[in-house]
Design a protein around this motif. Structure first.
Motif, PDB file in Angstrom:
ATOM      1  N   ASP A 105       0.837  -1.199   0.000  1.00  0.00           N
ATOM      2  CA  ASP A 105       0.000   0.000   0.000  1.00  0.00           C
ATOM      3  C   ASP A 105       0.874   1.251   0.000  1.00  0.00           C
ATOM      4  O   ASP A 105       2.103   1.186   0.055  1.00  0.00           O
ATOM      5  CB  ASP A 105      -0.911  -0.003   1.227  1.00  0.00           C
ATOM      6  N   ALA A 106       0.218   2.406  -0.052  1.00  0.00           N
ATOM      7  CA  ALA A 106       0.940   3.665   0.058  1.00  0.00           C
ATOM      8  C   ALA A 106       1.638   3.723   1.410  1.00  0.00           C
ATOM      9  O   ALA A 106       1.170   3.129   2.387  1.00  0.00           O
ATOM     10  CB  ALA A 106      -0.022   4.838  -0.093  1.00  0.00           C
ATOM     11  N   PRO A 107       2.783   4.398   1.497  1.00  0.00           N
ATOM     12  CA  PRO A 107       3.507   4.483   2.769  1.00  0.00           C
ATOM     13  C   PRO A 107       2.600   4.954   3.906  1.00  0.00           C
ATOM     14  O   PRO A 107       1.760   5.848   3.739  1.00  0.00           O
ATOM     15  CB  PRO A 107       4.608   5.497   2.479  1.00  0.00           C
ATOM     16  N   ALA A 108       2.791   4.341   5.079  1.00  0.00           N
ATOM     17  CA  ALA A 108       1.933   4.644   6.221  1.00  0.00           C
ATOM     18  C   ALA A 108       2.407   5.860   7.002  1.00  0.00           C
ATOM     19  O   ALA A 108       1.659   6.375   7.835  1.00  0.00           O
ATOM     20  CB  ALA A 108       1.885   3.433   7.153  1.00  0.00           C
ATOM     21  N   CYS A 109       3.621   6.316   6.761  1.00  0.00           N
ATOM     22  CA  CYS A 109       4.176   7.430   7.527  1.00  0.00           C
ATOM     23  C   CYS A 109       4.062   8.731   6.743  1.00  0.00           C
ATOM     24  O   CYS A 109       3.996   8.734   5.507  1.00  0.00           O
ATOM     25  CB  CYS A 109       5.636   7.153   7.883  1.00  0.00           C
ATOM     26  N   ARG A 110       4.061   9.856   7.481  1.00  0.00           N
ATOM     27  CA  ARG A 110       3.952  11.187   6.890  1.00  0.00           C
ATOM     28  C   ARG A 110       5.164  12.019   7.278  1.00  0.00           C
ATOM     29  O   ARG A 110       5.580  12.040   8.438  1.00  0.00           O
ATOM     30  CB  ARG A 110       2.670  11.880   7.371  1.00  0.00           C
ATOM     31  N   TYR A 111       5.709  12.718   6.287  1.00  0.00           N
ATOM     32  CA  TYR A 111       6.865  13.591   6.509  1.00  0.00           C
ATOM     33  C   TYR A 111       6.418  15.040   6.331  1.00  0.00           C
ATOM     34  O   TYR A 111       5.867  15.403   5.286  1.00  0.00           O
ATOM     35  CB  TYR A 111       7.981  13.272   5.520  1.00  0.00           C
ATOM     36  N   ALA A 112       6.628  15.838   7.359  1.00  0.00           N
ATOM     37  CA  ALA A 112       6.267  17.260   7.294  1.00  0.00           C
ATOM     38  C   ALA A 112       7.126  18.011   8.292  1.00  0.00           C
ATOM     39  O   ALA A 112       7.307  17.564   9.437  1.00  0.00           O
ATOM     40  CB  ALA A 112       4.782  17.469   7.604  1.00  0.00           C
ATOM     41  N   GLY A 113       7.619  19.165   7.873  1.00  0.00           N
ATOM     42  CA  GLY A 113       8.413  19.991   8.773  1.00  0.00           C
ATOM     43  C   GLY A 113       9.664  19.305   9.271  1.00  0.00           C
ATOM     44  O   GLY A 113      10.048  19.480  10.432  1.00  0.00           O
ATOM     45  N   GLU A 114      10.282  18.499   8.420  1.00  0.00           N
ATOM     46  CA  GLU A 114      11.516  17.783   8.739  1.00  0.00           C
ATOM     47  C   GLU A 114      11.346  16.762   9.859  1.00  0.00           C
ATOM     48  O   GLU A 114      12.311  16.341  10.496  1.00  0.00           O
ATOM     49  CB  GLU A 114      12.652  18.760   9.096  1.00  0.00           C
ATOM     50  N   THR A 115      10.105  16.356  10.114  1.00  0.00           N
ATOM     51  CA  THR A 115       9.842  15.322  11.111  1.00  0.00           C
ATOM     52  C   THR A 115       8.958  14.239  10.508  1.00  0.00           C
ATOM     53  O   THR A 115       8.295  14.447   9.487  1.00  0.00           O
ATOM     54  CB  THR A 115       9.156  15.897  12.369  1.00  0.00           C
ATOM     55  N   LEU A 116       8.928  13.107  11.175  1.00  0.00           N
ATOM     56  CA  LEU A 116       8.206  11.936  10.688  1.00  0.00           C
ATOM     57  C   LEU A 116       7.169  11.504  11.710  1.00  0.00           C
ATOM     58  O   LEU A 116       7.434  11.463  12.916  1.00  0.00           O
ATOM     59  CB  LEU A 116       9.197  10.796  10.430  1.00  0.00           C
ATOM     60  N   VAL A 117       5.968  11.172  11.208  1.00  0.00           N
ATOM     61  CA  VAL A 117       4.870  10.707  12.053  1.00  0.00           C
ATOM     62  C   VAL A 117       4.274   9.457  11.412  1.00  0.00           C
ATOM     63  O   VAL A 117       4.068   9.416  10.193  1.00  0.00           O
ATOM     64  CB  VAL A 117       3.780  11.788  12.217  1.00  0.00           C
TER      65      VAL A 117
END
Length: 363
Positions: free
Chosen positions: A128-140
């Motif tokens: 599936d599409a990656p489960a994590c989100r990258y924003a503001g130089e951080t990962l969630v």
């Protein structure tokens, strides 16, 4: 094929000789209780022998191995039930770095990986599409299962940025905001579930002529599927061998079980399944040079079939051994558990079959 046959043969022979001397079933059993799930001294030997440089280019002292060369190693991994993180740290992670890393990132990481000083896990969860989100130089985000994630020093995590484009993040295992819960899989290998809560990361910086991150993710997922099928071939071939030997020596009513015609027919079916797994694995290895759509159809269809066929081989091996086939003291049960675990890594049967159907309908 880009790796010559002589190199592939030497690679397979060297690993087979070493594991025959240092990694038989009893030697392996003594290492299962180690804190890392494997022996760090063995990992250091892999580095000394050059097996961790399998994917590296020649100018970095590597073999620049293609899918056939990787398959030769993974067959031995399956046949000997090796516990070390060869798939993640010597196959998948280098594949990502070579396509998406800058020259500086490659120079810093690849040599350390080849020398065994750095273990890197490719933290991906299925197709599936990656489960994590990258924003503001951080990962969630969360990833429920990362093979050998318990011993990794560094993770390569595919994520979606604010534009929903795929990016690759480098995350230290001990970084703030990273929660790593270690556990053992049913086949005794180490793994971990990862949770990222605003973890600081470094993005891989591809060169101008590099493929897109989305293309790289698709190709590395295909490489994982092909490598796992090669490992399944090693497992299935070993199950065929040990079961055949068992039927020849196990006596019933004064005759070996191998004299029973019904069991001979069942063993013939197992032999054909192993031959099919071998043929499909070879076809998948050759398909890695094809365009993504055509490659995807062959690999997803092959992977779905190999998972089912290998499971059937495992079922037959246990049934033909009888009750002893499920005991901890017999290698058959360990082979079966390895097949069960590998069947759900990097896209299980249902996900691979669905992808195969999508590609087939598109054609």
């Amino acid at each position: 094929m880009t790796t010559d046959l002589e190199t592939i043969s030497m690679l397979r022979d060297s690993l087979e000789r070493y594991t025959a001397d240092h990694y038989n079933f009893l030697q392996r059993a003594r290492r299962l209780d180690g804190p890392a799930g494997f022996d760090p001294a063995i990992w250091a030997t892999y580095a000394e022998q050059g097996w961790l440089s399998l994917r590296l280019p020649e100018d970095l002292g590597g073999l620049e191995g293609d899918a056939v060369a990787v398959g030769a190693v993974m067959e031995v991994v399956g046949a000997r039930l090796l516990m070390e993180p060869l798939l993640g740290s010597a196959v998948l992670a280098p594949g990502v770095l070579l396509r998406q890393g800058s020259e500086g990132q490659q120079a810093e990481l690849l040599s350390a990986m080849a020398e065994g000083r750095l273990q890197v896990a490719f933290a991906d969860c299925g197709l599936d599409a990656p489960a994590c989100r990258y924003a503001g130089e951080t990962l969630v985000g969360e990833i429920p299962l990362v093979l050998n994630g318990d011993s990794a020093d560094l993770f390569i995590v595919p994520a979606l940025d604010e534009r929903r484009q795929v990016v690759f993040c480098l995350v230290r295992a001990d970084a703030a905001g990273v929660t790593c819960k270690a556990f053992r899989l049913v086949d005794a290998r180490g793994a971990a579930s990862l949770s990222f809560e605003g973890a600081a990361v470094t993005l891989l910086q591809p060169e101008d002529d590099a493929p897109s991150a989305a293309e790289t993710l698709g190709q590395v997922r295909d490489e994982a599927a092909v490598a796992l099928c090669a490992e399944a071939l090693g497992v299935a071939s070993s199950l065929l061998r040990v079961t055949n030997e068992y039927l020849k020596v196990r006596q019933q009513f004064g005759k070996p079980l191998a004299a029973n015609q019904a069991l001979q027919h069942r063993m013939a079916d197992v032999y054909l399944l192993v031959a099919e797994i071998r043929a499909l694995t070879r076809a998948m290895q050759q398909a890695m040079t094809l365009p993504s759509d055509e490659r995807g159809r062959i690999i997803s269809g092959g992977r779905a079939y190999v998972v089912r066929a290998a499971r059937k081989v495992g079922n037959e091996a246990i049934q033909l051994h009888g009750g002893v086939g499920v005991t901890e003291e017999l290698d058959v049960s360990h082979y079966f558990r390895r097949l069960m675990v590998n069947a759900v890594l990097h896209g299980d049967h249902d996900a691979q079959f669905s992808r195969f159907v999508e590609h087939s309908l598109a054609d």
